[in-house]
Motif scaffolding. Structure first.
Motif, mmCIF file in Angstrom:
data_model
loop_
_atom_site.group_PDB
_atom_site.id
_atom_site.type_symbol
_atom_site.label_atom_id
_atom_site.label_comp_id
_atom_site.label_asym_id
_atom_site.label_seq_id
_atom_site.Cartn_x
_atom_site.Cartn_y
_atom_site.Cartn_z
ATOM 1 N N LYS A 29 0.836 -1.199 0.000
ATOM 2 C CA LYS A 29 0.000 0.000 0.000
ATOM 3 C C LYS A 29 0.874 1.254 0.000
ATOM 4 C CE LYS A 29 -0.650 0.566 4.949
ATOM 5 N NZ LYS A 29 -1.587 0.853 5.998
ATOM 6 N N TYR A 71 -1.917 -6.738 -6.730
ATOM 7 C CA TYR A 71 -2.309 -5.853 -5.632
ATOM 8 C C TYR A 71 -3.201 -4.730 -6.158
ATOM 9 C CZ TYR A 71 -2.111 -2.424 -1.924
ATOM 10 O OH TYR A 71 -2.467 -1.513 -0.966
ATOM 11 N N LYS A 72 -2.735 -4.045 -7.180
ATOM 12 C CA LYS A 72 -3.516 -2.950 -7.770
ATOM 13 C C LYS A 72 -2.951 -2.671 -9.150
ATOM 14 C CE LYS A 72 -5.862 0.238 -5.039
ATOM 15 N NZ LYS A 72 -5.867 1.294 -4.083
ATOM 16 N N GLU A 121 1.521 2.907 -3.285
ATOM 17 C CA GLU A 121 0.419 3.618 -3.945
ATOM 18 C C GLU A 121 0.683 5.100 -4.076
ATOM 19 O OE1 GLU A 121 -3.612 2.828 -2.589
ATOM 20 O OE2 GLU A 121 -2.879 0.916 -1.840
#
Ligand SMILES: Nc1nc2c(ncn2[C@@H]2O[C@H](COP(=O)(O)OP(=O)(O)OP(=O)(O)O)[C@@H](O)[C@H]2O)c(=O)[nH]1
Length: 375
Positions: free
Chosen positions: A222, A264-265, A225
């Motif tokens: 995260k 994850y993204k 990000e």
């Protein structure tokens, strides 16, 4: 070999990037029925972003993790309109997302001084409420920290991320010849001769299969990000987590890292990325590098080297590929220059887009004015 030293574990328990807190706005003050007086509104609870604050320091300072604002003053003969209760300000680090109990994001604090109203105070008693005060808003919220850095280091354990961070910045991360030495994100700053600084975050714990919660899972991803760019760091001699897991070449490692980011993204793989190929001082490094460069030129031709489910949908396109050795210092200055160039170019691009948007807005409003004149 994978080991976690006691010191490393201590470090781990020191770092927190999520904190659950209770917030309650102050109750309003009582109204004054005889004279129609209105009680003061209860105080509000605010989160205020401040540099040099950590979630750990909040937890230590307020172990109960409860933040309650002041009660509004009652209406009285002397002061028919009661005074508002005292607001409560809670200082939080930059890069905080505020989430409700269902995990929905309700706020974000990214720059020093930014504020978020966490709990509103209740209204004071008045004619409408039969002079009885209202209670303040109350809820539990999660403060979720995502580091803000220009560059995020992404690599499997032992690639040399910590060594690189200490070489290019003043950070003093733990370095050891076993995987997972780094179990908390480390931040460092590269200083340039013209005083420009680029912040770099070493993000630990990523391994093959992290998406399936292996190792520390995606716990630290995260933090990527909010980094502007990615710097993938791979060991030119490849990677093997343990004797029980498969050996991966540098090329396979790059694909696997891409896959983990993607799982994850997906947006993460659209960030500008650079590649540092480390340990170029090792005996077979030059031959391995030639092979790797061929593979990177035509990655599609070599995707079959991986199991089908681990092949990323898109391969990363690197702005620069820089062979380095944190031991000999080879390529380190070049890497610093490349990072600087890449970050400057991105900033220029963002400025350009902003200028274009402003120009477009200006043109549209001019056209609207002109149309107004002619109609
Ligand atoms: N030969 C060689 N070894 C290196 C180089 N850079 C790092 N190492 C060694 O590789 C090992 C791992 O280095 P780290 O910097 O801790 O690697 P890391 O990627 O931060 O590892 P984690 O903390 O597990 O994520 C250490 O033994 C380092 O001394 C290099 O350029 N050449």
């Amino acid at each position: 070999m994978v080991r976690c030293g006691a010191a490393a574990l201590r470090k781990y328990s020191n770092f927190i990037d999520n904190l659950r807190v209770y917030v309650r706005g102050g109750t309003g003050g009582m109204g004054y029925p005889n004279l129609g007086g209105e009680g003061g509104r209860g105080g509000d609870v605010w989160f205020v972003a401040r540099e040099r604050t950590t979630l750990k320091s909040i937890r230590e300072k307020y172990p109960h993790k409860r933040f309650i604002a002041g009660t509004g003053a009652n209406s009285s003969v002397k002061a028919l309109k009661g005074e508002k209760g005292k607001d409560r300000e809670v200082h939080v680090p930059l890069g905080i997302s505020v989430l409700d109990d269902d995990g929905k994001q309700i706020g974000e604090l990214n720059a020093a001084g930014e504020k978020f109203l966490a709990a509103r105070g209740g209204l004071g008693g008045s004619l409408a409420t039969n002079f009885l005060p209202c209670k303040g808003q109350r809820r539990t919220v999660h403060l979720d920290l995502k580091l803000i850095a220009d560059v995020g280091l992404v690599g499997f354990p032992n690639a040399g991320k910590s060594s690189l961070l200490s070489k290019i910045s003043h950070a003093k991360p733990e370095i050891a010849n076993y995987a997972f030495t780094t179990i908390q994100p480390e931040l460092g700053k590269i200083m340039y001769a013209d005083y420009k600084q680029i912040s770099v975050a070493d993000l630990p714990g990523l391994i093959e299969g992290a998406h399936a919660n292996k190792g520390m899972g995606h716990r630290f991803l995260k933090h990527v990000e909010r980094t502007k760019q990615l710097l993938l760091v791979v060991d030119i001699s490849g990677f093997q987590l343990s004797t029980k897991t498969q050996f991966r070449t540098a090329f396979e490692t790059i694909l696997l890292l891409t896959k983990e980011l993607e799982l994850y993204k997906e947006e993460l793989v659209t960030k500008p990325a650079l590649l540092a190929i480390n340990k170029m001082d090792l005996p077979c490094a030059k031959d391995n590098l030639d092979k790797l460069m061929t593979q990177l030129e035509n990655p599609q031709d070599f995707l079959h080297l991986l199991e089908e489910e681990m092949i990323p949908a898109n391969t990363l396109e690197f702005r620069e590929v820089i062979p380095i050795s944190t031991y000999t210092g080879e390529g380190i200055e070049e890497l610093k220059a490349c990072l600087r160039k890449s970050i400057d170019e991105q900033a220029e691009q963002v400025n350009e887009e902003y200028r274009k948007k402003k120009l477009l807005l200006l043109q549209t409003s001019k056209e609207q004015v002109n149309r107004g004149w002619h109609s």
